[in-house]
Design a protein around this motif. Structure first.
Motif, PDB file in Angstrom:
ATOM      1  N   ARG A  22      36.794  29.992  43.175  1.00  0.00           N
ATOM      2  CA  ARG A  22      37.179  30.772  42.004  1.00  0.00           C
ATOM      3  C   ARG A  22      38.442  31.589  42.318  1.00  0.00           C
ATOM      4  NH1 ARG A  22      35.156  35.613  39.258  1.00  0.00           N
ATOM      5  NH2 ARG A  22      37.390  36.071  39.400  1.00  0.00           N
ATOM      6  N   LYS A  61      44.537  37.315  34.357  1.00  0.00           N
ATOM      7  CA  LYS A  61      43.450  38.291  34.428  1.00  0.00           C
ATOM      8  C   LYS A  61      43.329  39.086  33.126  1.00  0.00           C
ATOM      9  CE  LYS A  61      41.256  39.080  37.382  1.00  0.00           C
ATOM     10  NZ  LYS A  61      39.955  38.363  37.537  1.00  0.00           N
ATOM     11  N   GLU A 114      40.215  31.446  35.018  1.00  0.00           N
ATOM     12  CA  GLU A 114      40.065  31.918  33.644  1.00  0.00           C
ATOM     13  C   GLU A 114      41.251  31.569  32.756  1.00  0.00           C
ATOM     14  OE1 GLU A 114      38.547  35.880  33.295  1.00  0.00           O
ATOM     15  OE2 GLU A 114      38.807  35.895  31.119  1.00  0.00           O
ATOM     16  N   GLN A 129      37.352  28.985  32.856  1.00  0.00           N
ATOM     17  CA  GLN A 129      36.440  30.115  32.697  1.00  0.00           C
ATOM     18  C   GLN A 129      36.836  30.869  31.434  1.00  0.00           C
ATOM     19  OE1 GLN A 129      35.942  32.394  36.290  1.00  0.00           O
ATOM     20  NE2 GLN A 129      35.687  34.297  35.166  1.00  0.00           N
ATOM     21  N   GLY A 141      36.065  34.428  29.806  1.00  0.00           N
ATOM     22  CA  GLY A 141      35.516  35.685  30.295  1.00  0.00           C
ATOM     23  C   GLY A 141      34.722  36.453  29.256  1.00  0.00           C
ATOM     24  N   ALA A 142      33.991  37.445  29.771  1.00  0.00           N
ATOM     25  CA  ALA A 142      33.105  38.256  28.944  1.00  0.00           C
ATOM     26  C   ALA A 142      33.855  38.884  27.767  1.00  0.00           C
ATOM     27  CB  ALA A 142      32.483  39.351  29.801  1.00  0.00           C
ATOM     28  N   ARG A 143      35.089  39.299  28.017  1.00  0.00           N
ATOM     29  CA  ARG A 143      35.854  39.968  26.954  1.00  0.00           C
ATOM     30  C   ARG A 143      36.324  38.992  25.872  1.00  0.00           C
ATOM     31  NH1 ARG A 143      35.675  41.905  31.527  1.00  0.00           N
ATOM     32  NH2 ARG A 143      35.298  44.110  31.893  1.00  0.00           N
ATOM     33  N   LYS A 149      31.177  32.967  30.073  1.00  0.00           N
ATOM     34  CA  LYS A 149      30.516  34.226  30.409  1.00  0.00           C
ATOM     35  C   LYS A 149      29.933  34.884  29.151  1.00  0.00           C
ATOM     36  CE  LYS A 149      32.076  35.095  34.808  1.00  0.00           C
ATOM     37  NZ  LYS A 149      32.663  36.375  35.172  1.00  0.00           N
ATOM     38  N   ARG A 201      26.443  37.813  33.273  1.00  0.00           N
ATOM     39  CA  ARG A 201      27.261  38.618  34.183  1.00  0.00           C
ATOM     40  C   ARG A 201      27.057  40.115  33.972  1.00  0.00           C
ATOM     41  NH1 ARG A 201      29.965  42.186  32.001  1.00  0.00           N
ATOM     42  NH2 ARG A 201      31.958  41.892  33.056  1.00  0.00           N
ATOM     43  N   HIS A 228      30.375  41.006  39.133  1.00  0.00           N
ATOM     44  CA  HIS A 228      30.808  41.868  38.026  1.00  0.00           C
ATOM     45  C   HIS A 228      29.663  42.694  37.486  1.00  0.00           C
ATOM     46  CE1 HIS A 228      34.242  39.173  38.398  1.00  0.00           C
ATOM     47  NE2 HIS A 228      34.928  40.215  37.996  1.00  0.00           N
TER      48      HIS A 228
HETATM   49  C1  PEP Z   1      36.072  37.349  36.353  1.00  0.00           C
HETATM   50  O1  PEP Z   1      35.140  36.612  36.681  1.00  0.00           O
HETATM   51  O2  PEP Z   1      37.162  37.316  36.907  1.00  0.00           O
HETATM   52  C2  PEP Z   1      35.863  38.298  35.245  1.00  0.00           C
HETATM   53  C3  PEP Z   1      36.877  39.008  34.748  1.00  0.00           C
HETATM   54  O3  PEP Z   1      34.588  38.368  34.827  1.00  0.00           O
HETATM   55  P1  PEP Z   1      33.999  38.872  33.430  1.00  0.00           P
HETATM   56  O4  PEP Z   1      34.746  38.154  32.360  1.00  0.00           O
HETATM   57  O5  PEP Z   1      32.551  38.508  33.515  1.00  0.00           O
HETATM   58  O6  PEP Z   1      34.219  40.370  33.390  1.00  0.00           O
END
Ligand code: PEP
Ligand code: MN
Length: 338
Positions: free
Chosen positions: A127, A132, A165, A183, A185-187, A208, A238, A273
């Motif tokens: 990963r 980001k 991501e 990926q 992400g949660a957001r 996520k 997560r 996380h």
């Molecule tokens: C990540 O895995 O880099 C991350 C930002 O995780 P999450 O989206 O779950 O906060």
């Protein structure tokens, strides 16, 4: 609804069903099981007449209504667990996968050192975030395309497929050109345009759960990927937002068996996380495996204290080695292979 074909139904019979489904205004999704095919028909609620018509076609065993708001993800659509391939690695159906690597790709040296730790101790997937999604616009935003190039180099050096991501629909093509798994992400858990675009890419998706999305909302969001004809979705718990402040998020460990009950898709856990603090990560990882998860994604860094993001939660070489040794025992105890 799902049209269940008879064992050994002829290809022409299957074609006829697909044609009829389309003519009735539904979109068909085929899932080939061990011995029979299931054809999902997504669209308006089917009338009894429509179901009777399809049930009477040659080669059809039965027609089942899917009562859940999520369709293709549901166990009503596919009873047996599905497996998802990430490059040469498979997760689900008894195969436990560890994805490990840094929070963000920071430099060639930093990524190579973290990839080496992940690889040496038996993680199967690497990963690392190139793009980001940071809460603050003033925090490190990742190296972007340069980060993708460094990930490709690390893959060539270790042989590990990479998960990274993608933060916006317009970046899917760029990220998918390098990544083995996208990926989300949660957001971005309810960024439906992004989910649909990731679906169209055909790449496996590590999806996520959002900070405050219910399990039903999570599974409905996954449908945005699945309904593009992309069945390669891995769900990832997560941690969610609660009143508790002693951890970064509250790891909803019960989400694992609840998801396994509702969906055939593989379920992973991100203990890093959720915990937010290094000392908690091993216990949450072991709990995930014990609760029935099909994999974990863990942050590792050769020098966590120097990390440009999530310094407090990344494991170093020794900590990750110790965790992997314990994890092998738990994974074996629940009858899976790692
Ligand atoms: C990540 O895995 O880099 C991350 C930002 O995780 P999450 O989206 O779950 O906060
Ligand atoms: Mn992180």
């Amino acid at each position: 609804m799902v049209v269940v074909m008879q064992k050994g139904a002829a290809p022409e019979q299957r074609e006829r069903v697909l044609t009829e489904i389309k003519a009735l205004g539904f979109t068909p999704h085929v899932s080939d099981g061990e011995s029979r095919s299931l054809i999902g028909a997504i669209g308006p609620a089917p009338t009894e007449e429509v179901r009777d018509h399809l049930r009477a076609l040659p080669g059809v065993e039965t027609v089942v209504r899917i009562t859940k708001p999520f369709k293709l993800a549901s166990r009503e659509f596919r009873h047996d667990d599905s497996a998802v391939r990430i490059g040469d690695v498979a997760t689900g159906q008894g195969r436990f996968v560890v994805a490990a690597g840094p929070c963000g790709v920071e430099s060639r040296e930093q990524l190579r050192a973290a990839a080496d730790i992940a690889h040496r101790h038996g993680a199967q997937v690497l990963r690392g975030g190139a793009f980001k999604p940071r809460t603050s616009p003033y925090s490190f935003q990742g190296l972007g395309e340069e980060g993708l190039e460094l990930l490709a180099e690390a893959r060539a050096a270790t042989g590990m497929p990479i998960v990274t991501e993608v933060t916006a629909p317009e970046l899917v093509e760029t990220v998918a050109a390098t990544a083995d798994m996208l990926q989300i992400g949660a957001r971005n858990s309810q960024n439906f345009a992004l989910l649909a675009e990731a679906g169209k890419s055909g790449k496996p998706v590590l999806f996520k759960r959002g900070l405050s999305t219910s399990i039903s909302e999570f599974l409905q969001a996954a449908e945005y990927v699945l309904s593009q004809g992309n069945a390669n979705v891995v769900l990832c718990e997560r941690g969610i937002r609660t009143f508790e402040t002693s951890t970064r998020f509250t790891l909803d460990i019960s989400a694992v068996p609840v998801l396994k009950e509702l969906t055939h898709l593989p379920v992973w856990v991100d203990p890093s996380h959720a915990a937010g603090r290094r000392p908690l990560v091993p216990a949450l990882t072991l709990a995930a495996a014990a609760a029935g998860a099909d994999g974990v994604i863990v942050e590792v860094h050769a020098k966590p204290e120097d990390a440009k993001s999530d310094a407090a939660q990344q494991l170093d070489d020794g900590e990750f080695a110790a965790l992997m040794a314990q994890l092998r025992g738990v994974v074996a105890a629940v009858g899976k292979t790692l």
